[in-house]
Write a protein that holds these residues in place. Structure first.
Motif, PDB file in Angstrom:
ATOM      1  N   ASP A  22       0.823  -1.210   0.000  1.00  0.00           N
ATOM      2  CA  ASP A  22       0.000   0.000   0.000  1.00  0.00           C
ATOM      3  C   ASP A  22       0.859   1.263   0.000  1.00  0.00           C
ATOM      4  OD1 ASP A  22      -2.251  -1.625   0.020  1.00  0.00           O
ATOM      5  OD2 ASP A  22      -2.591  -1.410   2.182  1.00  0.00           O
ATOM      6  N   THR A  23       1.974   1.248   0.732  1.00  0.00           N
ATOM      7  CA  THR A  23       2.893   2.395   0.781  1.00  0.00           C
ATOM      8  C   THR A  23       3.502   2.660  -0.591  1.00  0.00           C
ATOM      9  OG1 THR A  23       3.396   1.974   3.116  1.00  0.00           O
ATOM     10  CG2 THR A  23       5.004   3.271   1.868  1.00  0.00           C
ATOM     11  N   LEU A  24       3.950   1.607  -1.267  1.00  0.00           N
ATOM     12  CA  LEU A  24       4.528   1.759  -2.599  1.00  0.00           C
ATOM     13  C   LEU A  24       3.475   2.237  -3.599  1.00  0.00           C
ATOM     14  CD1 LEU A  24       6.707  -1.476  -2.572  1.00  0.00           C
ATOM     15  CD2 LEU A  24       7.585   0.874  -2.601  1.00  0.00           C
ATOM     16  N   ASP A  25       2.282   1.653  -3.526  1.00  0.00           N
ATOM     17  CA  ASP A  25       1.194   2.080  -4.416  1.00  0.00           C
ATOM     18  C   ASP A  25       0.859   3.548  -4.200  1.00  0.00           C
ATOM     19  OD1 ASP A  25       1.008  -0.431  -5.599  1.00  0.00           O
ATOM     20  OD2 ASP A  25      -0.708  -1.073  -4.372  1.00  0.00           O
ATOM     21  N   ALA A  26       0.790   3.986  -2.925  1.00  0.00           N
ATOM     22  CA  ALA A  26       0.466   5.389  -2.619  1.00  0.00           C
ATOM     23  C   ALA A  26       1.530   6.344  -3.153  1.00  0.00           C
ATOM     24  CB  ALA A  26       0.300   5.572  -1.109  1.00  0.00           C
ATOM     25  N   ALA A  27       2.789   5.876  -3.186  1.00  0.00           N
ATOM     26  CA  ALA A  27       3.897   6.698  -3.696  1.00  0.00           C
ATOM     27  C   ALA A  27       4.015   6.593  -5.205  1.00  0.00           C
ATOM     28  CB  ALA A  27       5.198   6.267  -3.033  1.00  0.00           C
ATOM     29  N   ASP A  28       3.113   5.851  -5.847  1.00  0.00           N
ATOM     30  CA  ASP A  28       3.116   5.644  -7.292  1.00  0.00           C
ATOM     31  C   ASP A  28       4.411   4.969  -7.764  1.00  0.00           C
ATOM     32  OD1 ASP A  28       1.725   5.659  -9.685  1.00  0.00           O
ATOM     33  OD2 ASP A  28       2.604   7.569 -10.327  1.00  0.00           O
ATOM     34  N   ILE A  29       4.888   4.029  -6.945  1.00  0.00           N
ATOM     35  CA  ILE A  29       6.063   3.232  -7.286  1.00  0.00           C
ATOM     36  C   ILE A  29       5.565   1.843  -7.652  1.00  0.00           C
ATOM     37  CG2 ILE A  29       8.177   2.173  -6.386  1.00  0.00           C
ATOM     38  CD1 ILE A  29       8.499   4.716  -4.652  1.00  0.00           C
ATOM     39  N   TRP A  30       6.002   1.328  -8.806  1.00  0.00           N
ATOM     40  CA  TRP A  30       5.527   0.030  -9.264  1.00  0.00           C
ATOM     41  C   TRP A  30       5.776  -1.038  -8.211  1.00  0.00           C
ATOM     42  CZ3 TRP A  30       7.842  -4.698  -9.824  1.00  0.00           C
ATOM     43  CH2 TRP A  30       7.052  -5.677 -10.427  1.00  0.00           C
ATOM     44  N   CYS A  31       4.769  -1.870  -8.006  1.00  0.00           N
ATOM     45  CA  CYS A  31       4.868  -2.995  -7.098  1.00  0.00           C
ATOM     46  C   CYS A  31       4.047  -4.140  -7.680  1.00  0.00           C
ATOM     47  CB  CYS A  31       4.346  -2.601  -5.719  1.00  0.00           C
ATOM     48  SG  CYS A  31       4.392  -3.924  -4.511  1.00  0.00           S
ATOM     49  N   SER A  32       4.572  -5.338  -7.607  1.00  0.00           N
ATOM     50  CA  SER A  32       3.862  -6.507  -8.129  1.00  0.00           C
ATOM     51  C   SER A  32       2.654  -6.832  -7.257  1.00  0.00           C
ATOM     52  CB  SER A  32       4.801  -7.716  -8.147  1.00  0.00           C
ATOM     53  OG  SER A  32       5.020  -8.190  -6.827  1.00  0.00           O
ATOM     54  N   GLU A  33       1.865  -7.744  -7.759  1.00  0.00           N
ATOM     55  CA  GLU A  33       0.828  -8.346  -6.928  1.00  0.00           C
ATOM     56  C   GLU A  33       1.511  -9.271  -5.922  1.00  0.00           C
ATOM     57  OE1 GLU A  33      -2.316  -7.386  -7.067  1.00  0.00           O
ATOM     58  OE2 GLU A  33      -1.694  -6.028  -8.668  1.00  0.00           O
ATOM     59  N   VAL A  34       0.800  -9.722  -4.905  1.00  0.00           N
ATOM     60  CA  VAL A  34       1.358 -10.670  -3.947  1.00  0.00           C
ATOM     61  C   VAL A  34       1.458 -12.038  -4.624  1.00  0.00           C
ATOM     62  CG1 VAL A  34       1.009 -11.832  -1.736  1.00  0.00           C
ATOM     63  CG2 VAL A  34       0.460  -9.396  -1.963  1.00  0.00           C
ATOM     64  N   VAL A  35       2.644 -12.659  -4.505  1.00  0.00           N
ATOM     65  CA  VAL A  35       2.902 -13.959  -5.123  1.00  0.00           C
ATOM     66  C   VAL A  35       3.062 -15.000  -4.012  1.00  0.00           C
ATOM     67  CG1 VAL A  35       4.459 -15.281  -6.607  1.00  0.00           C
ATOM     68  CG2 VAL A  35       4.040 -12.850  -7.086  1.00  0.00           C
ATOM     69  N   ASP A  36       2.368 -16.125  -4.153  1.00  0.00           N
ATOM     70  CA  ASP A  36       2.431 -17.220  -3.183  1.00  0.00           C
ATOM     71  C   ASP A  36       3.516 -18.203  -3.617  1.00  0.00           C
ATOM     72  OD1 ASP A  36       2.089 -19.437  -1.564  1.00  0.00           O
ATOM     73  OD2 ASP A  36      -0.080 -19.570  -1.875  1.00  0.00           O
TER      74      ASP A  36
END
Length: 198
Positions: free
Chosen positions: A98-112
């Motif tokens: 959520d922090t990375l998304d809020a900063a508009d920094i690319w982040c992957s989905e959660v991978v299991d």
């Protein structure tokens, strides 16, 4: 056999210490704990946990590496793929996402990955980063597992250290012969003394 206690520090490189600090300290919350430097050189350390750190050298003319996806096969000279930071649990993983998304920094989905859940991103230097939350009840340190369908010859020998692979130490260095050569440590000690006096 030596007792390992963790990673003292990972040493990375940046051409922009300020952007690096804004990402690692201000966005991710890793505290700046030491800094060495003079014109043309900096070496800063940030705290990952109570024991582990990440450090950055800043040298003039350094440019971010070309972006390379985590775990994507490459050819030619290479020595590093990505670094993974463990977080306490799933809530911490989602907080970072959520922090990375809020900063508009690319982040992957959660991978299991079975034993961990992970997200992936890049720092300002294009260093590929993974954040991993352990899956409760699955501990590969306590119960190692090999799922490679064609394990390497050495892996087939087992999970534990194999005796006789390397020559034994014939003469351990006596304590009275041990020496540590001077680095920049005195500058850090001086800074600590100044800060604790004031």
């Amino acid at each position: 056999m030596a007792t390992y206690t963790g990673i003292n520090h990972l040493a990375m490189v940046t051409g922009d210490m300020d952007a690096t600090l804004r990402f690692w300290r201000d966005l991710l919350g890793m505290r700046l704990v030491a800094g060495l430097g003079h014109p043309g050189y900096r070496h800063y350390f940030l705290e990952i946990s109570g024991h582990d750190m990440i450090a950055f050298f800043e040298w003039p003319g350094v440019e971010p590496v070309p972006e390379k996806d985590h775990g994507f096969p490459v050819r030619g000279p290479v020595c590093f793929d990505h670094v993974s930071f463990e977080v306490a649990g799933e809530d911490d993983l989602w907080e970072i996402k959520d922090t990375l998304d809020a900063a508009d920094i690319w982040c992957s989905e959660v991978v299991d990955h079975g034993f961990i859940h992970s997200i992936y991103t890049f720092d300002p230097n294009n260093i590929p980063i993974e954040f991993s939350a352990p899956v409760p009840g699955v501990d590969i340190r306590k119960t190692p597992a090999m799922a490679d369908t064609a394990p390497s010859a050495e892996a087939l020998k087992g999970f534990e250290r194999q005796p006789g692979v390397w020559p034994p130490v014939r003469r351990p260095t006596p304590k009275d012969e041990r020496a540590a050569y001077e680095g920049e440590g005195e500058k850090i000690l001086e800074a600590i003394r100044k800060r604790t006096k004031g």
